[in-house]
Design a protein around this motif. Sequence first.
Motif, PDB file in Angstrom:
ATOM      1  N   GLY A   7       5.651   7.314  -1.029  1.00 45.56           N
ATOM      2  CA  GLY A   7       5.151   7.554   0.419  1.00 45.56           C
ATOM      3  C   GLY A   7       4.039   8.480   1.086  1.00 45.56           C
ATOM      4  N   GLY A   9       2.347   9.998   3.450  1.00 48.03           N
ATOM      5  CA  GLY A   9       2.577  10.221   4.830  1.00 48.03           C
ATOM      6  C   GLY A   9       1.767  11.931   5.033  1.00 48.03           C
ATOM      7  N   ASP A  30       1.784   3.856  -1.207  1.00 46.71           N
ATOM      8  CA  ASP A  30       3.113   3.576   0.376  1.00 46.71           C
ATOM      9  C   ASP A  30       3.080   1.912   0.465  1.00 46.71           C
ATOM     10  OD1 ASP A  30       3.425   6.074   2.833  1.00 46.71           O
ATOM     11  OD2 ASP A  30       3.374   4.085   3.184  1.00 46.71           O
ATOM     12  N   ILE A  31       4.097   1.963   0.967  1.00 47.74           N
ATOM     13  CA  ILE A  31       4.994   0.297   1.731  1.00 47.74           C
ATOM     14  C   ILE A  31       4.046  -0.480   3.096  1.00 47.74           C
ATOM     15  CG2 ILE A  31       6.850  -0.155   0.690  1.00 47.74           C
ATOM     16  CD1 ILE A  31       7.955   1.008   3.335  1.00 47.74           C
ATOM     17  N   ASP A  32       2.920   0.635   3.402  1.00 50.43           N
ATOM     18  CA  ASP A  32       2.265   0.768   4.433  1.00 50.43           C
ATOM     19  C   ASP A  32       0.955   0.096   3.789  1.00 50.43           C
ATOM     20  OD1 ASP A  32       0.279   0.680   7.045  1.00 50.43           O
ATOM     21  OD2 ASP A  32       1.468   1.685   7.469  1.00 50.43           O
ATOM     22  N   ARG A  33       0.335  -1.163   4.039  1.00 57.49           N
ATOM     23  CA  ARG A  33      -0.359  -1.933   3.716  1.00 57.49           C
ATOM     24  C   ARG A  33      -2.300  -1.441   3.884  1.00 57.49           C
ATOM     25  NH1 ARG A  33       0.346  -5.302  -0.450  1.00 57.49           N
ATOM     26  NH2 ARG A  33       2.691  -5.886  -0.771  1.00 57.49           N
ATOM     27  N   ASP A  34      -1.711  -1.373   5.334  1.00 57.31           N
ATOM     28  CA  ASP A  34      -2.984  -0.851   5.938  1.00 57.31           C
ATOM     29  C   ASP A  34      -3.318   0.209   5.664  1.00 57.31           C
ATOM     30  OD1 ASP A  34      -3.009  -3.203   7.279  1.00 57.31           O
ATOM     31  OD2 ASP A  34      -2.621  -2.479   8.899  1.00 57.31           O
ATOM     32  N   ARG A  35      -2.457   1.368   5.943  1.00 56.36           N
ATOM     33  CA  ARG A  35      -2.705   2.779   5.189  1.00 56.36           C
ATOM     34  C   ARG A  35      -3.592   2.741   3.817  1.00 56.36           C
ATOM     35  NH1 ARG A  35       0.373   8.506   6.307  1.00 56.36           N
ATOM     36  NH2 ARG A  35       0.127   7.592   8.455  1.00 56.36           N
ATOM     37  N   THR A  67      -0.385  -0.367  -3.182  1.00 53.82           N
ATOM     38  CA  THR A  67       1.659  -0.348  -3.239  1.00 53.82           C
ATOM     39  C   THR A  67       1.948  -1.140  -4.041  1.00 53.82           C
ATOM     40  OG1 THR A  67       0.416  -2.561  -2.492  1.00 53.82           O
ATOM     41  CG2 THR A  67      -0.221  -0.729  -0.715  1.00 53.82           C
ATOM     42  N   TYR A  97      15.348   5.392   3.835  1.00 57.92           N
ATOM     43  CA  TYR A  97      14.142   5.304   2.550  1.00 57.92           C
ATOM     44  C   TYR A  97      14.083   6.302   1.627  1.00 57.92           C
ATOM     45  CZ  TYR A  97      13.309   4.086   7.546  1.00 57.92           C
ATOM     46  OH  TYR A  97      13.206   3.328   8.732  1.00 57.92           O
TER      47      TYR A  97
END
Length: 433
Positions: A7, A9, A30-35, A67, A97
């Motif tokens: 995570g 964030g 993180d699972i958010d690839r763009d981030r 990721t 989560y």
Amino acid sequence: MNIAMIGTGYVGLVTGACFAESGNSVVCMDIDRDRIAALREGKVPIHEPKLVELVLRNLNIRLSFTTDLAAAVEASKIVFIAVGTPQGINGNAKVEYVLTAAKNIAQTMSGYRIIVNKSTAPVGTADQIYALVERTTPHPFAVISNPEFLKEGCAVDDFMKPDRVVLGGNDAEATEVLKKLYEPFVRTGNPIVVMDRRSAEMSKYASNAMLATKIAFINEIANLCEELGADVDHVRHAIGLDRRIGPHFIFPGIGYGGSCFPKDVRAIISMGNSSCEMALLKAVDEVNERQKTILLDKVRAHFGGHLSMRTVAVWGLSFKPSTDDMRESPSIPVIESLLKSGASIRAFDPVAGKQATKLFNGRVHCCEHSYEALEAADALMILTEWNEFRLPDFQRVKRLLKSPVIFDGRNLYNTAEMRELGFTYYSIGRGNV
Ligand code: NAD
């Protein structure tokens, strides 16, 4: 030490960057690839003072982004969980989560790991993590609850110099490892407090609930001051001098927001639901919701209830200064209500303009400069106390507005001075000028 942060964030990224800064090798997942793609290029997706410098200084030296959870867990003895715990439909905090992350860690670990939960999660979550990991892996492990107390807007400073570090767990070896990890941050003697996991989890909720209560309390007193002709500024000053009360966190306004206070207050209410009614905190939540409409009522009354064809300038959109975070910002219900009444909005925020454009889907005109927002507006509303709003060029403000009317939700200005300057000035708990 080798650390994985699951995570990335506000909490995960700040924690990861600060641990890297103190010499550890940190992989943030993180699972958010763009981030993750942005962070790999040194682009920090959130506004947080000092964070960019910290990330850039450590990037590809002691700090990396991925990721790939398995790779992050493989490389690290200590695995932190810092994923979101959003509000569920009954006000409860959703822990799925956190549990998903814990399960993924357990499925991929190949030897001893210290799993540390940093997400704010209901009492008993770390025990749930323990049971889940035990069922999933044959490898030895420890589970520690390590709630995070940083504040957005000064998160790096808070993390670097915490008032205290709370470690919840009964595993002496793992606790010692974490104490060592945190040692560089408590050199001035601030304590590392060790307790059981449930007490650690409760400490975080109790802390946020107390702060939310202080805000709700002073807001209620402010409203009564206004009703009875007292000035909450004097009252706040007088009560703050009592050392049992103290001067902090008793500033009236338009209610607390952000990703923590509202959700954590509701989560603690929900934790008590069946067995222990949290009557005080229910009232805190209610008072806070009501406070978000206080300034709006003044706007409506001033314009005789008719807001269609009116243009309102808004200064400040984020839930507090020095952040671009608009989660549960009081500016959202205020602006939505104004729009519903037919008003047009010209808004300015030093950093949250991009978020607001997305959030309001083009229904709010976001300006580049504070004074641009004032052009041909019928009144100015101040919703966030950014420093740059504290001492504006009042003559310019007057020239740009159609009429010199200010609704100040953060009590930034002196009421007598505003009267002398010729403004119609509304604020919170100080009477209207
Ligand atoms: P956030 O929404 O900014 O970040 C959470 C991140 O977790 C997101 O980037 C998301 O993509 C990622 N994520 C979700 N599931 C994942 C998974 N299975 N694997 C990997 N990544 C995953 O949240 P935040 O503000 O950093 O808050 C995180 C936690 O810390 C929450 O429990 C919050 O209550 C708590 N907390 C927040 C603050 C704060 O000021 N923001 C302060 C103290 C504690």
